[in-house]
Design a protein around this motif. Sequence first.
Motif, mmCIF file in Angstrom:
data_model
loop_
_atom_site.group_PDB
_atom_site.id
_atom_site.type_symbol
_atom_site.label_atom_id
_atom_site.label_comp_id
_atom_site.label_asym_id
_atom_site.label_seq_id
_atom_site.Cartn_x
_atom_site.Cartn_y
_atom_site.Cartn_z
ATOM 1 N N GLY A 197 0.805 -1.214 0.000
ATOM 2 C CA GLY A 197 0.000 0.000 0.000
ATOM 3 C C GLY A 197 0.847 1.277 0.000
ATOM 4 N N LEU A 198 2.105 1.144 0.382
ATOM 5 C CA LEU A 198 2.954 2.331 0.556
ATOM 6 C C LEU A 198 3.220 3.099 -0.735
ATOM 7 N N ARG A 199 3.243 2.389 -1.854
ATOM 8 C CA ARG A 199 3.521 3.072 -3.114
ATOM 9 C C ARG A 199 2.278 3.795 -3.637
ATOM 10 N N ASP A 200 1.157 3.568 -2.985
ATOM 11 C CA ASP A 200 -0.089 4.108 -3.497
ATOM 12 C C ASP A 200 -0.879 4.856 -2.419
ATOM 13 N N ILE A 201 -0.169 5.664 -1.648
ATOM 14 C CA ILE A 201 -0.854 6.457 -0.623
ATOM 15 C C ILE A 201 -1.701 7.521 -1.334
ATOM 16 N N ASP A 202 -2.894 7.711 -0.831
ATOM 17 C CA ASP A 202 -3.819 8.676 -1.394
ATOM 18 C C ASP A 202 -3.191 10.074 -1.491
ATOM 19 N N ALA A 203 -3.389 10.740 -2.625
ATOM 20 C CA ALA A 203 -2.794 12.074 -2.843
ATOM 21 C C ALA A 203 -3.213 13.056 -1.751
ATOM 22 N N GLU A 204 -4.463 12.917 -1.307
ATOM 23 C CA GLU A 204 -4.970 13.814 -0.266
ATOM 24 C C GLU A 204 -4.206 13.606 1.054
ATOM 25 N N VAL A 205 -3.915 12.356 1.353
ATOM 26 C CA VAL A 205 -3.147 12.035 2.563
ATOM 27 C C VAL A 205 -1.739 12.628 2.450
ATOM 28 N N LEU A 206 -1.131 12.470 1.279
ATOM 29 C CA LEU A 206 0.218 13.028 1.079
ATOM 30 C C LEU A 206 0.203 14.548 1.222
ATOM 31 N N ARG A 207 -0.824 15.178 0.675
ATOM 32 C CA ARG A 207 -0.926 16.646 0.776
ATOM 33 C C ARG A 207 -1.028 17.095 2.226
ATOM 34 N N THR A 208 -1.832 16.371 2.988
ATOM 35 C CA THR A 208 -1.983 16.730 4.409
ATOM 36 C C THR A 208 -0.661 16.547 5.155
ATOM 37 N N ARG A 209 -0.005 15.420 4.914
ATOM 38 C CA ARG A 209 1.287 15.179 5.597
ATOM 39 C C ARG A 209 2.311 16.247 5.220
ATOM 40 N N PHE A 210 2.336 16.586 3.945
ATOM 41 C CA PHE A 210 3.302 17.567 3.440
ATOM 42 C C PHE A 210 3.032 18.936 4.075
ATOM 43 N N GLN A 211 1.771 19.297 4.126
ATOM 44 C CA GLN A 211 1.395 20.579 4.722
ATOM 45 C C GLN A 211 1.769 20.643 6.201
ATOM 46 N N THR B 127 6.670 17.511 -4.783
ATOM 47 C CA THR B 127 5.310 17.920 -4.402
ATOM 48 C C THR B 127 4.534 16.615 -4.202
ATOM 49 N N PRO B 128 3.463 16.640 -3.430
ATOM 50 C CA PRO B 128 2.687 15.408 -3.254
ATOM 51 C C PRO B 128 2.167 14.841 -4.584
ATOM 52 N N ASP B 129 1.790 15.689 -5.503
ATOM 53 C CA ASP B 129 1.289 15.178 -6.789
ATOM 54 C C ASP B 129 2.403 14.535 -7.612
ATOM 55 N N LEU B 130 3.581 15.157 -7.557
ATOM 56 C CA LEU B 130 4.729 14.576 -8.260
ATOM 57 C C LEU B 130 5.117 13.233 -7.628
ATOM 58 N N HIS B 131 5.007 13.157 -6.319
ATOM 59 C CA HIS B 131 5.262 11.908 -5.588
ATOM 60 C C HIS B 131 4.422 10.778 -6.188
ATOM 61 N N LYS B 132 3.124 11.027 -6.321
ATOM 62 C CA LYS B 132 2.220 10.025 -6.909
ATOM 63 C C LYS B 132 2.675 9.666 -8.325
ATOM 64 N N ALA B 133 2.921 10.728 -9.108
ATOM 65 C CA ALA B 133 3.220 10.540 -10.531
ATOM 66 C C ALA B 133 4.547 9.820 -10.748
ATOM 67 N N ALA B 134 5.483 9.948 -9.810
ATOM 68 C CA ALA B 134 6.825 9.394 -9.995
ATOM 69 C C ALA B 134 6.817 7.865 -10.101
ATOM 70 N N PHE B 135 5.727 7.241 -9.636
ATOM 71 C CA PHE B 135 5.648 5.780 -9.722
ATOM 72 C C PHE B 135 5.124 5.296 -11.079
ATOM 73 N N ALA B 136 4.684 6.231 -11.925
ATOM 74 C CA ALA B 136 4.248 5.865 -13.280
ATOM 75 C C ALA B 136 5.490 5.766 -14.157
ATOM 76 N N LEU B 137 5.739 4.580 -14.724
ATOM 77 C CA LEU B 137 7.000 4.368 -15.440
ATOM 78 C C LEU B 137 6.799 4.331 -16.951
ATOM 79 N N PRO B 138 7.746 4.909 -17.708
ATOM 80 C CA PRO B 138 7.724 4.783 -19.159
ATOM 81 C C PRO B 138 7.840 3.309 -19.569
#
Length: 281
Positions: A238-252, A262-273
Amino acid sequence: MKRFEELLHKGYAQSFEISTVLFHEKTEHQDLVIFETPTFGRVMALDNIVQVTTRDEYVYHEMMTHVPLFAKGDATDVLIIGGGDGGILREVLRHGSVKNATMVELDRSVVDLSVKHLPEISAGAFDDPRTDLIITDGVKFVAETDKRFDVIIVDSTDPVGPGEVLFTESFYADCHRCLKDGGVLVTQNGVPFFQGDEVTNTYRRMGKSFSDNGFYTAVVPTYVGGFMTLGWGTDDAGLRDIDAEVLRTRFQQANIKTRYYTPDLHKAAFALPQFILDLMN
Ligand code: AG3
């Protein structure tokens, strides 16, 4: 005009104009040079391979640190293997949850010379009371220690020379042993456009110890070749897929000012070419 040429990849070079050489010597373990450049600020290279520049270090140090720490949310004990310049340590200590940061570096000279010539990279992190700096072989440390960590960050050189042992199946197994339940291991895994084998090998080797492993990416200008892969190993899928909203709250709540993460980039970084996904098969 003097230049520094990095010949890490076959038939291709990266070249810097040197304004001044600040230090150049063989340490006990490797050739270490620090020089000033007009475009990238100060640069440190080990065995002729660029490790850090004051201009773009934030990309790598933020992504190696904040992705695992914000994924966990409440990490108290963090182990850093390598990372003698102190950039990862600096970012780790910005997390209020962290009570202890143990850093295991092989080459004391890298720490001393970075503090002297690249002070803004560690930014006082070595003087923080939460820091335990241990000068020893990281392989030996993870094989022997009784300590357990929430996050392990391996900030190594490439798998040639002293760094090679940090890319083995037995090293990953020992890291797994040193993690608390649900802990996460993050590693520097090269630029797959040029170093595709590292993706293939690490994926297989880490997979022997971790039930969920893979990579996320960051783009570091002076690690030429586009995406860099950062290795990810954990038993908590589950760690690679933490909800963006949760990441935003933690970051804030952490109130950390970043320049790349950024929390959104964090999510996106797991999307691989696709070419990276192909290297994992
Ligand atoms: N350690 C990672 C350097 C990797 C360089 N490799 C490459 N360009 N493929 C950097 C240490 C920063 N703290």
